[in-house]
Design a protein around this motif. Structure first.
Motif, PDB file in Angstrom:
ATOM      1  N   GLY A  89      10.111 -31.961 -29.337  1.00 51.26           N
ATOM      2  CA  GLY A  89      10.414 -32.432 -27.988  1.00 51.26           C
ATOM      3  C   GLY A  89       9.478 -33.549 -27.554  1.00 51.26           C
ATOM      4  N   ALA A  90       8.181 -33.407 -27.855  1.00 53.15           N
ATOM      5  CA  ALA A  90       7.213 -34.432 -27.483  1.00 53.15           C
ATOM      6  C   ALA A  90       7.474 -35.739 -28.223  1.00 53.15           C
ATOM      7  CB  ALA A  90       5.794 -33.933 -27.772  1.00 53.15           C
ATOM      8  N   ALA A 298      13.363 -30.349 -32.466  1.00 50.98           N
ATOM      9  CA  ALA A 298      13.521 -29.680 -31.171  1.00 50.98           C
ATOM     10  C   ALA A 298      14.899 -29.068 -30.985  1.00 50.98           C
ATOM     11  CB  ALA A 298      13.247 -30.664 -30.043  1.00 50.98           C
ATOM     12  N   LEU A 299      15.776 -29.205 -31.979  1.00 55.60           N
ATOM     13  CA  LEU A 299      17.150 -28.677 -31.919  1.00 55.60           C
ATOM     14  C   LEU A 299      17.994 -29.364 -30.860  1.00 55.60           C
ATOM     15  CD1 LEU A 299      16.407 -24.831 -32.231  1.00 55.60           C
ATOM     16  CD2 LEU A 299      16.836 -26.483 -34.075  1.00 55.60           C
ATOM     17  N   ALA A 314      18.771 -20.529 -23.344  1.00 50.72           N
ATOM     18  CA  ALA A 314      18.070 -20.163 -24.574  1.00 50.72           C
ATOM     19  C   ALA A 314      16.570 -20.345 -24.409  1.00 50.72           C
ATOM     20  CB  ALA A 314      18.576 -21.024 -25.736  1.00 50.72           C
ATOM     21  N   LEU A 315      15.792 -19.434 -24.976  1.00 48.82           N
ATOM     22  CA  LEU A 315      14.339 -19.521 -24.861  1.00 48.82           C
ATOM     23  C   LEU A 315      13.776 -20.786 -25.514  1.00 48.82           C
ATOM     24  CD1 LEU A 315      13.115 -15.836 -25.356  1.00 48.82           C
ATOM     25  CD2 LEU A 315      13.542 -17.088 -23.239  1.00 48.82           C
ATOM     26  N   PRO A 316      14.216 -21.183 -26.734  1.00 50.08           N
ATOM     27  CA  PRO A 316      13.655 -22.411 -27.313  1.00 50.08           C
ATOM     28  C   PRO A 316      13.908 -23.652 -26.468  1.00 50.08           C
ATOM     29  CG  PRO A 316      14.773 -21.115 -29.001  1.00 50.08           C
ATOM     30  CD  PRO A 316      15.109 -20.487 -27.684  1.00 50.08           C
ATOM     31  N   THR A 317      14.954 -23.628 -25.655  1.00 49.32           N
ATOM     32  CA  THR A 317      15.256 -24.788 -24.823  1.00 49.32           C
ATOM     33  C   THR A 317      14.119 -25.103 -23.867  1.00 49.32           C
ATOM     34  OG1 THR A 317      17.658 -24.538 -24.948  1.00 49.32           O
ATOM     35  CG2 THR A 317      16.783 -25.627 -22.991  1.00 49.32           C
ATOM     36  N   PHE A 318      13.502 -24.081 -23.290  1.00 51.62           N
ATOM     37  CA  PHE A 318      12.424 -24.314 -22.329  1.00 51.62           C
ATOM     38  C   PHE A 318      11.205 -24.929 -23.015  1.00 51.62           C
ATOM     39  CE2 PHE A 318      15.098 -21.035 -20.488  1.00 51.62           C
ATOM     40  CZ  PHE A 318      15.275 -21.508 -19.197  1.00 51.62           C
ATOM     41  N   ALA A 322       9.843 -28.736 -22.216  1.00 54.09           N
ATOM     42  CA  ALA A 322       8.434 -28.970 -21.897  1.00 54.09           C
ATOM     43  C   ALA A 322       7.871 -30.070 -22.791  1.00 54.09           C
ATOM     44  CB  ALA A 322       7.636 -27.678 -22.070  1.00 54.09           C
ATOM     45  N   GLY A 323       8.234 -30.042 -24.086  1.00 49.95           N
ATOM     46  CA  GLY A 323       7.778 -31.079 -24.995  1.00 49.95           C
ATOM     47  C   GLY A 323       8.329 -32.449 -24.631  1.00 49.95           C
TER      48      GLY A 323
END
Length: 343
Positions: A89-90, A298-299, A314-318, A322-323
């Motif tokens: 994500g970053a 980051a999917l 979805a949890l990975p989305t958060f 953030a990234g």
């Protein structure tokens, strides 16, 4: 018409609507963040927040009424990498600042005559394909294997032990309240209509692939708006289309480009644009490459995770979001900031 052809045509229509709307309204997360952090203008950011709310409430309404299940969505894995998802994500967030827009925005700008975006999209597609199944794939697999943990739940409602409609209403209501709290935003139908339309396209995508694409023998993969793998797939389809079948993601990409072109011509916004110099071109190439690599890790991208992933809670989305926000902050206001425009 077969169910796969119906899904492909649906993707084209959804892409046309996205491209035309985004071109007319300037819908863009990076632009919204840049305006908010540098000028205090939050109108574009509120449009994205409204789109998030509409995508979330619309998608969860489909689930609550039994129209479809989102259990097969990419964003809801039983395990995820605690490092790769936020790191990706970053990288994506910083890349979209370097490239002056995310993959979706680059498609819209290309449809408006911005040739810089062509370079961004080629670099994004190539780097995404390299990360998914090419030279960078072994490194990705190693990183994910070394840092993947089983999740306590696949989504926020499962983690909290509450019905899915409850956090959907709370988060969706909060986003709508924040968006509409601004008088400037309420007075800008261009922006709030853009947020409504683009947000509604996310549940439309779930419907196209999950309902129209349902088949006991040959089901279509559940998907909706996202622009990392589909841009790579579009480059591959352009080169190797003989004997292959057009899918939802490639149809969406083609539709976005065509919709933006038609709207730009209708609004007389179409004009050819190029690079100001080698440095500008280098930043765009680096930005596109970072978005391709980061989006795979980051999917998803700012649309894929920011709207589509968010609609599943979805949890990975958060972690991915953030990234993305961290990477964008580093590029816009942080120590790695660059003095680039926010067209």
């Amino acid at each position: 018409m077969s169910h796969t052809e119906l899904v492909a045509w649906s993707g084209l229509v959804i892409g046309l609507a996205f491209g035309a709307t985004a071109q007319a309204t300037g819908f863009c997360l990076m632009r919204g963040l840049a305006n908010a952090w540098t000028r205090g203008d939050t109108v574009k950011l509120r449009a994205f927040a409204l789109a998030m709310a509409v995508a979330l409430l619309g998608s969860q309404a489909l689930v609550a009424t039994g129209v479809l299940s989102l259990g097969g969505a990419l964003y809801l894995p039983p395990s995820a990498s605690w490092l790769a998802v936020p790191l990706g994500g970053a990288l994506f967030g910083y890349g979209m600042v370097l490239a002056n827009g995310c993959g979706a925005r680059s498609l819209v700008l290309l449809g408006s005559g911005n040739l810089r975006s062509f370079v961004v999209l080629v670099c994004l597609g190539l780097s995404a394909a390299m990360t998914l199944s090419g030279l960078l794939a072994p490194l990705r697999v190693w990183l994910e294997g070394a840092t993947t943990l089983a999740l306590p739940a696949r989504d926020l409602p499962g983690l909290l032990g509450v019905p899915a409609w409850l956090p959907a209403l709370v988060l969706g209501g909060a986003l709508i309240a924040w968006a509409l709290a601004s008088r400037d935003f309420r007075a800008s139908p261009r922006d709030w209509l853009g947020g409504l339309v683009i947000g509604a396209l996310v549940p439309a995508g779930w419907l196209a692939t999950g309902v129209l694409g349902f088949d006991d023998f040959e089901p279509v993969r559940l998907a909706t708006l996202t622009f990392i793998a589909p841009i790579g797939d579009s480059l591959q389809y352009a080169m190797l289309s003989t004997g292959s079948r057009l899918g939802f993601g490639v149809s969406v990409v083609a539709g976005v480009l065509a919709g933006a072109l038609v709207m730009a011509l209708a609004r007389r916004d179409f004009r050819w644009q190029g690079f100001s110099g080698p440095g500008h071109m280098g930043r765009s190439m680096a930005g596109g490459s970072l978005m391709g690599i980061g989006g795979v890790l980051a999917l998803g991208c700012s649309i894929g995770q920011g709207l589509s992933g968010f609609s599943t809670l979805a949890l990975p989305t958060f972690a991915a979001l953030a990234g993305i926000l961290l990477g964008a902050w580093l590029g816009i206001k942080g120590p790695l900031s660059l003095s680039n425009s926010t067209t």
